[in-house]
Design an enzyme around this catalytic site. Structure first.
Site, short mmCIF file in Angstrom:
data_model
loop_
_atom_site.label_atom_id
_atom_site.label_comp_id
_atom_site.label_asym_id
_atom_site.label_seq_id
_atom_site.Cartn_x
_atom_site.Cartn_y
_atom_site.Cartn_z
CB THR A 117 -0.80 0.01 1.26
OG1 THR A 117 -0.09 0.21 2.14
CG2 THR A 117 -1.84 -1.26 1.42
CG ASP A 118 -1.16 4.64 -1.46
OD1 ASP A 118 -1.82 4.80 -0.51
OD2 ASP A 118 -1.41 5.10 -2.56
CD GLN A 119 3.30 8.96 3.48
OE1 GLN A 119 2.78 9.90 2.66
NE2 GLN A 119 3.67 9.20 4.35
CG MET A 120 -3.37 8.43 0.75
SD MET A 120 -4.00 9.33 -1.01
CE MET A 120 -3.06 8.19 -2.08
CB ILE A 131 -4.73 3.34 -1.77
CG1 ILE A 131 -5.97 4.07 -1.16
CG2 ILE A 131 -5.38 2.61 -3.16
CD1 ILE A 131 -6.08 5.43 -1.83
#
Length: 143
Positions: A14-17, A19
């Site tokens: 995932t990314d920082q969000m 997602i």
């Protein structure tokens, strides 16, 4: 009947969000494809042991929604085309709300492992050909 491949995203995907990063879907397609072949009792390991390789020629992915860390998705994998020398798959990634979030395809061919010559499965590996033919016959009569 094959029920699909279930996957829970790992945090590192995932990314920082939170997602899932777009690059991971291609890996998920491979995991799902391997799972379907295992279900058909035709593993990559068995094919390679017999002297056959199945390289990826093309892959595509269309994003229709997001998958988040903590979600569980089902990847429905289908043999979209099989003609003895080519094998194409299609993929649908479905979230827990039964929403389609991603679709994709991958295209493959059959090569002799040592020479990398193209081969016709029906002629060179009739047992493997029959497994795909039976799967397609069964899936076309039981959509």
């Amino acid at each position: 009947m094959y029920s699909g491949y279930y996957r829970k995203p790992h945090y590192y995907e995932t990314d920082q969000m939170g997602i899932v990063h777009h690059s991971n879907y291609i890996r998920w397609f491979e995991e799902a494809r391997v799972d379907l072949l295992d279900y058909l009792e035709l593993s990559y390991q068995e094919m390679e042991k017999a002297g056959l390789i199945v390289p990826v020629l093309e892959v595509s992915c269309q994003y229709k929604g997001m998958v988040y860390y903590g979600d569980i998705v089902r990847i429905d994998t289908f043999v979209a085309k099989y003609n003895g020398s080519r094998l194409d798959f299609s993929y649908k990634v479905i979230n827990e709300k039964d929403q389609l979030v991603t679709t994709g395809t991958s295209k493959h061919c059959f090569l002799e492992q040592q020479s990398h010559d193209f081969i016709q499965l029906k002629k060179s590996y009739p047992k493997f050909h029959q497994i795909f033919a039976n799967y397609l016959d069964h899936s076309s009569t039981n959509p």
